[in-house]
Design a protein around this motif. Sequence first.
Motif, PDB file in Angstrom:
ATOM      1  N   LEU A 121       0.822  -1.210   0.000  1.00  0.00           N
ATOM      2  CA  LEU A 121       0.000   0.000   0.000  1.00  0.00           C
ATOM      3  C   LEU A 121       0.856   1.259   0.000  1.00  0.00           C
ATOM      4  O   LEU A 121       2.011   1.245   0.417  1.00  0.00           O
ATOM      5  N   ASP A 122       0.254   2.345  -0.446  1.00  0.00           N
ATOM      6  CA  ASP A 122       0.879   3.656  -0.356  1.00  0.00           C
ATOM      7  C   ASP A 122       1.042   4.040   1.109  1.00  0.00           C
ATOM      8  O   ASP A 122       0.106   3.880   1.907  1.00  0.00           O
ATOM      9  N   VAL A 123       2.230   4.525   1.471  1.00  0.00           N
ATOM     10  CA  VAL A 123       2.518   4.826   2.878  1.00  0.00           C
ATOM     11  C   VAL A 123       1.556   5.873   3.427  1.00  0.00           C
ATOM     12  O   VAL A 123       0.953   5.687   4.500  1.00  0.00           O
ATOM     13  N   ALA A 124       1.391   6.987   2.726  1.00  0.00           N
ATOM     14  CA  ALA A 124       0.529   8.061   3.226  1.00  0.00           C
ATOM     15  C   ALA A 124      -0.916   7.585   3.362  1.00  0.00           C
ATOM     16  O   ALA A 124      -1.603   7.891   4.344  1.00  0.00           O
ATOM     17  N   GLY A 125      -1.390   6.816   2.383  1.00  0.00           N
ATOM     18  CA  GLY A 125      -2.750   6.303   2.464  1.00  0.00           C
ATOM     19  C   GLY A 125      -2.932   5.341   3.615  1.00  0.00           C
ATOM     20  O   GLY A 125      -3.964   5.348   4.304  1.00  0.00           O
ATOM     21  N   ALA A 126      -1.920   4.496   3.846  1.00  0.00           N
ATOM     22  CA  ALA A 126      -1.992   3.548   4.959  1.00  0.00           C
ATOM     23  C   ALA A 126      -1.967   4.272   6.298  1.00  0.00           C
ATOM     24  O   ALA A 126      -2.677   3.892   7.243  1.00  0.00           O
ATOM     25  N   GLN A 127      -1.170   5.317   6.401  1.00  0.00           N
ATOM     26  CA  GLN A 127      -1.127   6.087   7.647  1.00  0.00           C
ATOM     27  C   GLN A 127      -2.462   6.751   7.920  1.00  0.00           C
ATOM     28  O   GLN A 127      -2.932   6.774   9.065  1.00  0.00           O
ATOM     29  N   ALA A 128      -3.092   7.269   6.889  1.00  0.00           N
ATOM     30  CA  ALA A 128      -4.404   7.888   7.070  1.00  0.00           C
ATOM     31  C   ALA A 128      -5.426   6.864   7.545  1.00  0.00           C
ATOM     32  O   ALA A 128      -6.231   7.132   8.443  1.00  0.00           O
ATOM     33  N   GLU A 129      -5.383   5.657   6.973  1.00  0.00           N
ATOM     34  CA  GLU A 129      -6.335   4.620   7.353  1.00  0.00           C
ATOM     35  C   GLU A 129      -6.111   4.150   8.791  1.00  0.00           C
ATOM     36  O   GLU A 129      -7.068   3.980   9.551  1.00  0.00           O
ATOM     37  N   LEU A 130      -4.856   3.950   9.178  1.00  0.00           N
ATOM     38  CA  LEU A 130      -4.583   3.506  10.547  1.00  0.00           C
ATOM     39  C   LEU A 130      -5.002   4.565  11.548  1.00  0.00           C
ATOM     40  O   LEU A 130      -5.625   4.266  12.573  1.00  0.00           O
ATOM     41  N   LEU A 131      -4.681   5.823  11.268  1.00  0.00           N
ATOM     42  CA  LEU A 131      -5.043   6.885  12.194  1.00  0.00           C
ATOM     43  C   LEU A 131      -6.556   7.037  12.298  1.00  0.00           C
ATOM     44  O   LEU A 131      -7.094   7.247  13.388  1.00  0.00           O
ATOM     45  N   ARG A 132      -7.257   6.907  11.171  1.00  0.00           N
ATOM     46  CA  ARG A 132      -8.722   6.998  11.206  1.00  0.00           C
ATOM     47  C   ARG A 132      -9.308   5.915  12.102  1.00  0.00           C
ATOM     48  O   ARG A 132     -10.181   6.191  12.941  1.00  0.00           O
ATOM     49  N   ARG A 133      -8.836   4.686  11.932  1.00  0.00           N
ATOM     50  CA  ARG A 133      -9.371   3.590  12.736  1.00  0.00           C
ATOM     51  C   ARG A 133      -9.102   3.813  14.216  1.00  0.00           C
ATOM     52  O   ARG A 133      -9.944   3.540  15.070  1.00  0.00           O
ATOM     53  N   TRP A 134      -7.893   4.298  14.540  1.00  0.00           N
ATOM     54  CA  TRP A 134      -7.555   4.488  15.941  1.00  0.00           C
ATOM     55  C   TRP A 134      -8.360   5.626  16.551  1.00  0.00           C
ATOM     56  O   TRP A 134      -8.821   5.524  17.688  1.00  0.00           O
TER      57      TRP A 134
END
Length: 394
Positions: free
Chosen positions: A214-227
């Motif tokens: 996955l794209d790093v920035a996109g993955a970071q956004a998804e992880l932060l959203r879930r948390w």
Amino acid sequence: MGSRYIGVAERRDRLAVRHRLAAGARAAGPEEVARSLVALHGTDPATVYVGVGARLAEPGGTVRETERALYEDRTLVRMHGMRNTVFVFPSSLTAVVHASTGIAVAARARAALVKDMAKAGAPDAAWLAEVEASALAALARRGQATAAELAQDEPRLRERFAYAAGKDYEGVHTVSSRLLRVLGVEGKVVRGRPLGSWTSTQFRWALAPEHPELDVAGAQAELLRRWLEVCGPATEADLKWWTGWRVTEVRRALAAIGAREVTVDEGTAYVTEGDEDPVTGPAEPWAALLPALDPTAMGWQGRDWYLAPGLRAALFDRSGNVGPTVWWNGRVIGGWAQRADGAVVWRVLDPEGVPSEAEAAVAERAAALRAWLGAGRVTPRFRTPLEKELCGNP
């Protein structure tokens, strides 16, 4: 108009429901618990099971069902994640965790291994690459294996090299101990079924399940959203601490998900879009006994809203690892331990005291935990002052 203020009482209500701790919010199975919390701390194996059991409506089958999820269905995966710490994640989240946090940590871990080996006069990176390929091939053949078993197929894994020579923490590492850890951080291997019981720290290794890059920035956004859905409101300091990211990465992810600013006692905090409205708390008061390193107790860097500063010396070790905690209505009021004879003992430390109904509820939860543990014995990997004292080891 200024941002909405979310006070301590509402934050505790959110915690009670979203962390599956209030009676009416308990989960049906370990996968549901893991999805609700995003990640379960996995450094201490017992934390996973006791933490899941504390959140299930029917905890009787916790060990069996969690082992099924981890080692049979593989719906849960134990792997390195945030802050280079071992967690248990839903398998659907492994690609997000790897891209958002694992890649950068892995690069540093491999560079450190190559550097340490070079300092010790050990073979070079090309040699290490050969050993790595051979070890992964052996693991593929075996399915699961310990480091010792892999060394039977690839003897070079037994090679030893000095580490930090001349320093007070110098030692000797085997190639296997360091390489397998690096491969774990890189997302190539994961921990498999332990050699002993569910409390054992001796794990086999297995090849990591395949996942998309996955794209790093996109993955970071998804992880932060879930948390944030689970732990919001959270401050920028909380987010930076939990993820282990740079502040620029945290801010980029906040912008990407359209996070909303709110105000808490510590200052500006964030929730996900649509989560600004007041939250209804649990219908009944609740008590919980949570294990050492539980993700709720370790969820935020700023903990004063649920854990009085005066309790920290008794409940944390010198490295900042929290021990077993006793909760009442969204705040930590003390700690607990299991003695060698199996008894679950606890103590209230809250200087303000607690009502009699709280003590009765905690006693009921302690009795339920004792019955659930049965012949099992839980000794935290990181001992804390109160836990040792309760066990009779001051």
